[in-house]
Enzyme design. Structure first.
Site, PDB file in Angstrom:
ATOM      1  N   CYS A 262     -11.132   7.536  87.451  1.00 33.66           N
ATOM      2  CA  CYS A 262      -9.702   7.748  87.990  1.00 33.66           C
ATOM      3  C   CYS A 262      -8.887   6.747  87.831  1.00 33.66           C
ATOM      4  CB  CYS A 262      -9.810   8.440  89.055  1.00 33.66           C
ATOM      5  SG  CYS A 262     -10.936  10.095  89.309  1.00 33.66           S
TER       6      CYS A 262
ATOM      7  N   CYS B 241     -13.194   7.021  92.980  1.00 28.88           N
ATOM      8  CA  CYS B 241     -13.496   7.302  91.749  1.00 28.88           C
ATOM      9  C   CYS B 241     -12.906   6.245  90.734  1.00 28.88           C
ATOM     10  CB  CYS B 241     -12.636   8.852  91.237  1.00 28.88           C
ATOM     11  SG  CYS B 241     -12.983   9.085  89.462  1.00 28.88           S
TER      12      CYS B 241
END
Length: 322
Positions: free
Chosen positions: A82, A79
């Site tokens: 993230c 991700c």
């Protein structure tokens, strides 16, 4: 993905008088126990950011949320947003100096937790205060917005629950000596269960948890872990479309409804799972009714007895039975 749910207005639900009183009592007990042991309860700055998995969730998040607000960062290695958000949260955890604890959960390795929190996309950030969860925001967010949300979280925790956070000692050694000293005889088995879950060995995890419960039938972490592992084991070979079709076509078929409820819960549809089985209890009698009731009690264990959805479903089950 735009950030959302940045407002803390929904926290009013957390201010229930009973929950606040219980949380304050737990926080006071924790501080008193530390004082009795002659310690300060201080932690190192590095201990303000921890990695949490399903096996340690109750200990590291639920139990600790009685003394400090726990902010949960759901993330994954793949991700990209993230990788932008997580370092900001980690830096702020140290900067806030013990006013909150950051728990990082890798969704790839802990899908049950992701489903239980209803995470639809990552990054997703939640908080747990006094054992009660609330969403903070999803997606990347500006640092100013994050700070505002954290400030409100800290304020609610202190004013509503008397939770003031952790004492941080910059010179303290990293690690949690007090917790290590309290390690019990089942840690090896619980670690083995967690490793088996991570490896996809559900049978091995089930057996490890059962080994703990054979000696200590009330062990909370083992009970929760066993319920979760058995649920995942049951649905492992399901064809979701077939299961749901059979449940729709056979509303009085106990096994069909139970299978669909299992799928509902794994998919994070907690109320649907509970409602399906409570309605099946109403339709059945004798052994069939008891079979459904027992499965519903098992699903309560998966979600946790303190969850308000479980509390409400227990009342509905009682009405259906009596």
């Amino acid at each position: 993905m735009q950030p959302r749910n940045m407002s803390m207005s929904g926290v009013v639900d957390l201010a229930a008088v009973k929950a606040a009183q219980e949380a304050k009592a737990k926080a006071e007990q924790t501080r008193a126990e530390v004082a009795r042991q002659g310690g300060t309860g201080a932690v190192a700055p590095a201990d303000l950011v921890i990695d949490v998995d399903e096996a340690g969730f109750e200990r590291d998040v639920l139990q600790r949320s009685a003394e400090v607000p726990v902010v949960i960062d759901f993330w994954a290695e793949w991700c990209q947003p993230c990788k932008q958000l997580s370092p900001v949260l980690e830096r702020l955890a140290v900067e806030y100096d013990g006013r909150f604890l950051l728990a990082k959960i890798d969704v790839d390795a802990n899908q049950m937790l992701m489903q239980q929190f209803g995470v639809q996309g990552i990054p997703a950030v939640f908080a747990v205060v006094a054992g009660q969860a609330l969403p903070l925001f999803q997606g990347a967010a500006a640092e100013e917005q994050i700070r505002q949300t954290l400030d409100q979280l800290v304020q609610v925790a202190e004013q509503r629950f008397g939770i003031t956070g952790l004492t941080v000692d910059p010179d303290a050694q990293q690690g949690r000596p007090a917790e290590q000293a309290q390690e019990g005889p089942y840690d090896a088995l619980l670690n083995a269960a967690a490793e088996a879950l991570d490896a996809g060995d559900l049978g091995g995890a089930v057996q490890a948890y059962k080994n703990v419960l054979a000696d200590d039938p009330a062990h909370p972490e083992a009970k929760l872990g066993l319920a979760q592992a058995e649920l995942l084991q049951r649905v492992q070979g399901f064809d979701p479309q077939k299961v749901r079709q059979e449940a729709a076509e056979k509303p009085k078929d106990v096994e069909a409804q139970i299978a669909a409820a299992d799928l509902d819960l794994v998919g994070g549809h907690v109320e649907d799972a509970f409602g399906r089985l409570i309605e099946t209890v109403r339709r059945t009698v004798g052994d069939d009714r008891d079979t459904v009731r027992l499965r519903l009690l098992e699903l309560f264990e998966v979600v946790g007895p303190e969850d308000p959805r479980v509390v409400g479903a227990r009342r509905a089950l009682a009405r259906a039975l009596f």
